[in-house]
Design a protein around this motif. Structure first.
Motif, PDB file in Angstrom:
ATOM      1  N   VAL A 248     -55.300 -87.677   3.312  1.00  0.00           N
ATOM      2  CA  VAL A 248     -53.995 -88.241   2.943  1.00  0.00           C
ATOM      3  C   VAL A 248     -52.881 -87.236   3.215  1.00  0.00           C
ATOM      4  O   VAL A 248     -51.801 -87.595   3.699  1.00  0.00           O
ATOM      5  CB  VAL A 248     -53.999 -88.673   1.461  1.00  0.00           C
ATOM      6  CG1 VAL A 248     -52.586 -89.026   0.989  1.00  0.00           C
ATOM      7  CG2 VAL A 248     -54.922 -89.867   1.265  1.00  0.00           C
ATOM      8  N   ALA A 249     -53.136 -85.960   2.920  1.00  0.00           N
ATOM      9  CA  ALA A 249     -52.125 -84.929   3.171  1.00  0.00           C
ATOM     10  C   ALA A 249     -51.834 -84.813   4.664  1.00  0.00           C
ATOM     11  O   ALA A 249     -50.672 -84.671   5.075  1.00  0.00           O
ATOM     12  CB  ALA A 249     -52.592 -83.589   2.610  1.00  0.00           C
ATOM     13  N   ALA A 250     -52.899 -84.881   5.488  1.00  0.00           N
ATOM     14  CA  ALA A 250     -52.697 -84.816   6.943  1.00  0.00           C
ATOM     15  C   ALA A 250     -51.890 -86.017   7.428  1.00  0.00           C
ATOM     16  O   ALA A 250     -50.982 -85.883   8.261  1.00  0.00           O
ATOM     17  CB  ALA A 250     -54.048 -84.765   7.650  1.00  0.00           C
TER      18      ALA A 250
ATOM     19  N   ARG B  94     -48.195 -86.073   9.137  1.00  0.00           N
ATOM     20  CA  ARG B  94     -47.942 -86.768  10.405  1.00  0.00           C
ATOM     21  C   ARG B  94     -46.786 -87.752  10.260  1.00  0.00           C
ATOM     22  O   ARG B  94     -45.884 -87.813  11.116  1.00  0.00           O
ATOM     23  CB  ARG B  94     -49.204 -87.502  10.853  1.00  0.00           C
ATOM     24  CG  ARG B  94     -49.027 -88.284  12.155  1.00  0.00           C
ATOM     25  CD  ARG B  94     -50.309 -89.001  12.530  1.00  0.00           C
ATOM     26  NE  ARG B  94     -50.697 -89.971  11.520  1.00  0.00           N
ATOM     27  CZ  ARG B  94     -50.163 -91.185  11.408  1.00  0.00           C
ATOM     28  NH1 ARG B  94     -49.190 -91.567  12.232  1.00  0.00           N
ATOM     29  NH2 ARG B  94     -50.576 -92.018  10.473  1.00  0.00           N
ATOM     30  N   LEU B  95     -46.797 -88.518   9.172  1.00  0.00           N
ATOM     31  CA  LEU B  95     -45.715 -89.475   8.933  1.00  0.00           C
ATOM     32  C   LEU B  95     -44.381 -88.767   8.723  1.00  0.00           C
ATOM     33  O   LEU B  95     -43.330 -89.269   9.141  1.00  0.00           O
ATOM     34  CB  LEU B  95     -46.047 -90.337   7.711  1.00  0.00           C
ATOM     35  CG  LEU B  95     -47.179 -91.353   7.893  1.00  0.00           C
ATOM     36  CD1 LEU B  95     -47.528 -91.989   6.561  1.00  0.00           C
ATOM     37  CD2 LEU B  95     -46.784 -92.422   8.903  1.00  0.00           C
ATOM     38  N   GLU B  96     -44.441 -87.600   8.094  1.00  0.00           N
ATOM     39  CA  GLU B  96     -43.211 -86.836   7.888  1.00  0.00           C
ATOM     40  C   GLU B  96     -42.607 -86.423   9.230  1.00  0.00           C
ATOM     41  O   GLU B  96     -41.391 -86.489   9.428  1.00  0.00           O
ATOM     42  CB  GLU B  96     -43.496 -85.614   7.029  1.00  0.00           C
ATOM     43  CG  GLU B  96     -42.250 -84.827   6.633  1.00  0.00           C
ATOM     44  CD  GLU B  96     -42.566 -83.692   5.678  1.00  0.00           C
ATOM     45  OE1 GLU B  96     -41.629 -83.145   5.078  1.00  0.00           O
ATOM     46  OE2 GLU B  96     -43.767 -83.361   5.531  1.00  0.00           O
ATOM     47  N   GLY B  97     -43.487 -85.992  10.161  1.00  0.00           N
ATOM     48  CA  GLY B  97     -43.000 -85.644  11.496  1.00  0.00           C
ATOM     49  C   GLY B  97     -42.433 -86.847  12.226  1.00  0.00           C
ATOM     50  O   GLY B  97     -41.366 -86.768  12.853  1.00  0.00           O
TER      51      GLY B  97
ATOM     52  N   GLU C 178     -40.724 -94.852   6.279  1.00  0.00           N
ATOM     53  CA  GLU C 178     -40.324 -94.339   4.965  1.00  0.00           C
ATOM     54  C   GLU C 178     -41.236 -94.901   3.875  1.00  0.00           C
ATOM     55  O   GLU C 178     -41.661 -94.178   2.966  1.00  0.00           O
ATOM     56  CB  GLU C 178     -38.872 -94.728   4.689  1.00  0.00           C
ATOM     57  CG  GLU C 178     -38.261 -94.057   3.479  1.00  0.00           C
ATOM     58  CD  GLU C 178     -37.974 -92.592   3.705  1.00  0.00           C
ATOM     59  OE1 GLU C 178     -37.931 -91.844   2.708  1.00  0.00           O
ATOM     60  OE2 GLU C 178     -37.802 -92.189   4.864  1.00  0.00           O
ATOM     61  N   SER C 179     -41.553 -96.203   3.984  1.00  0.00           N
ATOM     62  CA  SER C 179     -42.426 -96.827   2.994  1.00  0.00           C
ATOM     63  C   SER C 179     -43.825 -96.219   3.040  1.00  0.00           C
ATOM     64  O   SER C 179     -44.418 -95.895   2.001  1.00  0.00           O
ATOM     65  CB  SER C 179     -42.489 -98.334   3.250  1.00  0.00           C
ATOM     66  OG  SER C 179     -43.394 -98.954   2.361  1.00  0.00           O
ATOM     67  N   ARG C 180     -44.362 -96.051   4.257  1.00  0.00           N
ATOM     68  CA  ARG C 180     -45.701 -95.466   4.387  1.00  0.00           C
ATOM     69  C   ARG C 180     -45.716 -94.017   3.923  1.00  0.00           C
ATOM     70  O   ARG C 180     -46.676 -93.563   3.278  1.00  0.00           O
ATOM     71  CB  ARG C 180     -46.158 -95.567   5.840  1.00  0.00           C
ATOM     72  CG  ARG C 180     -46.454 -96.991   6.290  1.00  0.00           C
ATOM     73  CD  ARG C 180     -46.538 -97.086   7.794  1.00  0.00           C
ATOM     74  NE  ARG C 180     -47.566 -96.203   8.333  1.00  0.00           N
ATOM     75  CZ  ARG C 180     -47.662 -95.887   9.628  1.00  0.00           C
ATOM     76  NH1 ARG C 180     -46.778 -96.371  10.491  1.00  0.00           N
ATOM     77  NH2 ARG C 180     -48.616 -95.098  10.049  1.00  0.00           N
ATOM     78  N   PHE C 181     -44.655 -93.283   4.240  1.00  0.00           N
ATOM     79  CA  PHE C 181     -44.578 -91.883   3.807  1.00  0.00           C
ATOM     80  C   PHE C 181     -44.552 -91.794   2.284  1.00  0.00           C
ATOM     81  O   PHE C 181     -45.262 -90.971   1.686  1.00  0.00           O
ATOM     82  CB  PHE C 181     -43.328 -91.230   4.397  1.00  0.00           C
ATOM     83  CG  PHE C 181     -43.080 -89.838   3.890  1.00  0.00           C
ATOM     84  CD1 PHE C 181     -43.783 -88.761   4.411  1.00  0.00           C
ATOM     85  CD2 PHE C 181     -42.157 -89.605   2.880  1.00  0.00           C
ATOM     86  CE1 PHE C 181     -43.563 -87.474   3.934  1.00  0.00           C
ATOM     87  CE2 PHE C 181     -41.933 -88.327   2.398  1.00  0.00           C
ATOM     88  CZ  PHE C 181     -42.642 -87.258   2.930  1.00  0.00           C
ATOM     89  N   ASN C 182     -43.750 -92.640   1.650  1.00  0.00           N
ATOM     90  CA  ASN C 182     -43.682 -92.630   0.184  1.00  0.00           C
ATOM     91  C   ASN C 182     -45.024 -93.016  -0.427  1.00  0.00           C
ATOM     92  O   ASN C 182     -45.445 -92.450  -1.444  1.00  0.00           O
ATOM     93  CB  ASN C 182     -42.588 -93.584  -0.294  1.00  0.00           C
ATOM     94  CG  ASN C 182     -41.199 -93.092   0.059  1.00  0.00           C
ATOM     95  OD1 ASN C 182     -40.982 -91.893   0.238  1.00  0.00           O
ATOM     96  ND2 ASN C 182     -40.250 -94.003   0.168  1.00  0.00           N
ATOM     97  N   ASP C 183     -45.709 -93.988   0.198  1.00  0.00           N
ATOM     98  CA  ASP C 183     -47.019 -94.410  -0.301  1.00  0.00           C
ATOM     99  C   ASP C 183     -48.025 -93.270  -0.208  1.00  0.00           C
ATOM    100  O   ASP C 183     -48.774 -92.998  -1.153  1.00  0.00           O
ATOM    101  CB  ASP C 183     -47.508 -95.613   0.505  1.00  0.00           C
ATOM    102  CG  ASP C 183     -48.902 -96.048   0.085  1.00  0.00           C
ATOM    103  OD1 ASP C 183     -49.039 -96.613  -1.011  1.00  0.00           O
ATOM    104  OD2 ASP C 183     -49.862 -95.806   0.856  1.00  0.00           O
TER     105      ASP C 183
ATOM    106  N   GLU D 215     -51.129 -88.882  -2.456  1.00  0.00           N
ATOM    107  CA  GLU D 215     -51.468 -87.457  -2.450  1.00  0.00           C
ATOM    108  C   GLU D 215     -51.256 -86.844  -3.831  1.00  0.00           C
ATOM    109  O   GLU D 215     -52.083 -86.051  -4.312  1.00  0.00           O
ATOM    110  CB  GLU D 215     -50.610 -86.731  -1.415  1.00  0.00           C
ATOM    111  CG  GLU D 215     -50.923 -85.249  -1.282  1.00  0.00           C
ATOM    112  CD  GLU D 215     -50.032 -84.562  -0.270  1.00  0.00           C
ATOM    113  OE1 GLU D 215     -50.322 -83.400   0.075  1.00  0.00           O
ATOM    114  OE2 GLU D 215     -49.043 -85.179   0.173  1.00  0.00           O
ATOM    115  N   LYS D 216     -50.176 -87.221  -4.475  1.00  0.00           N
ATOM    116  CA  LYS D 216     -49.896 -86.708  -5.816  1.00  0.00           C
ATOM    117  C   LYS D 216     -50.963 -87.170  -6.808  1.00  0.00           C
ATOM    118  O   LYS D 216     -51.453 -86.377  -7.637  1.00  0.00           O
ATOM    119  CB  LYS D 216     -48.520 -87.185  -6.263  1.00  0.00           C
ATOM    120  CG  LYS D 216     -48.090 -86.653  -7.614  1.00  0.00           C
ATOM    121  CD  LYS D 216     -46.681 -87.122  -7.956  1.00  0.00           C
ATOM    122  CE  LYS D 216     -46.248 -86.595  -9.323  1.00  0.00           C
ATOM    123  NZ  LYS D 216     -44.872 -87.056  -9.673  1.00  0.00           N
ATOM    124  N   ALA D 217     -51.349 -88.462  -6.716  1.00  0.00           N
ATOM    125  CA  ALA D 217     -52.369 -88.993  -7.627  1.00  0.00           C
ATOM    126  C   ALA D 217     -53.718 -88.312  -7.390  1.00  0.00           C
ATOM    127  O   ALA D 217     -54.432 -87.957  -8.342  1.00  0.00           O
ATOM    128  CB  ALA D 217     -52.496 -90.504  -7.442  1.00  0.00           C
TER     129      ALA D 217
END
Length: 281
Positions: A49-51, A55-58, A215-220, A225-227
């Motif tokens: 999930v972090a990876a 990727r989504l952040e980029g 943005e939606s996928r990144f937030n998800d 990742e936080k959970a």
């Protein structure tokens, strides 16, 4: 209670501790293994999930830059279209002024033509003896001469004025034609710019929708990742507690085993001592 009874009771207690410690150790070990497997699964998913989040952040950053570039193109196209519309308005106003001037010239030329025609008709009516008739119509020859000169001057002046007005009209026709050409070019440019602006705005809308999805996928993924991080920390605490419980159980088992060995050694020593005491000297 006799010494033998106390020794027997201690032996039973030590055996009971050993028997009780063994299932507890097995259960603790089983729980630890299950917790470790769960923790490993959580950690693996967390890494995945972090990876994906990175990727989504980029992709989100690249999409944001592209969207800003499209916004700049939209602004540039809108500005160009506004400038073309302003130039069209200016050309339209200039054409209206020229057309108004043309109407004035048409009216002036018509008036001058009427006046000249009247003069020509008068000259024709008088005939070739116009100069003589004008002179005879006057009491004095000098007055007749001046009148004849004035008559000729008036004809020439009006003819020249008509020629000047006609030349100005020809010039206005040329200016009007050039304005019409510029208007046609500006209208064609305006049509093309409208099409370009519509295309750029459609591209911007498409990119904005894509940006919204990223943005939606990144937030998800960030929330997941936080959970998962929270779950991993909870499992790590549980695993630490299980390991601590296993360590204590192992310590208790070893203590019980040591006590059992000590008891057995003591019994053996007491048995030897009893045997030695019973042997006659």
């Amino acid at each position: 209670m006799t010494r033998g009874a106390r020794v027997g009771r201690a032996a039973l207690l030590a055996s009971a501790l050993l028997l009780a410690a063994s299932p507890a150790l097995d259960a603790a070990a089983q729980s630890s293994r299950e917790t470790e497997r769960r923790l490993e699964r959580v950690r693996k998913e967390l890494r995945d999930v972090a990876a994906e989040r990175r990727r989504l952040e980029g992709e989100r950053g690249a999409a944001a830059r592209e969207l800003r570039q499209v916004d700049e193109r939209v602004a540039s196209s809108s500005k160009a279209l506004a400038e073309t519309r302003a130039r069209l308005a200016e050309e339209h106003a200039a054409l209206e002024r020229l057309q108004a001037r043309r109407r004035e010239l048409d009216a002036t030329v018509a008036t001058r033509r009427t006046e000249l025609a009247a003069l020509l008709r008068a000259a024709y009516t008088i005939g070739d003896d116009a100069a003589l008739k004008l002179m005879l119509a006057q009491d004095r020859v000098a007055d007749a001469g001046r009148l004849l000169v004035y008559h000729r001057y008036l004809q020439q002046q009006r003819s020249e004025r008509i020629a000047t007005l006609q030349a100005e009209m020809v010039e206005l026709d040329g200016i009007e034609a050039r304005i019409q050409d510029r208007r046609a070019a500006l209208e064609a440019a305006q049509t093309e710019q409208r099409a370009q602006l519509a295309q750029v705005e459609a591209d911007r809308q498409r990119r904005a929708e894509a940006m919204k999805g990223l943005e939606s996928r990144f937030n998800d993924r960030s929330a997941r990742e936080k959970a998962l991080g929270s779950d991993a920390r909870s499992l790590e605490r549980v695993l630490a507690q299980l390991r601590e419980a296993a360590r204590r159980a192992e310590a208790e088992r070893r203590a019980a085993a040591a006590a059992e060995r000590a008891r057995q050694a003591r019994e053996a020593r007491e048995a030897r001592d009893s045997g030695t005491a019973a042997t006659p000297r």
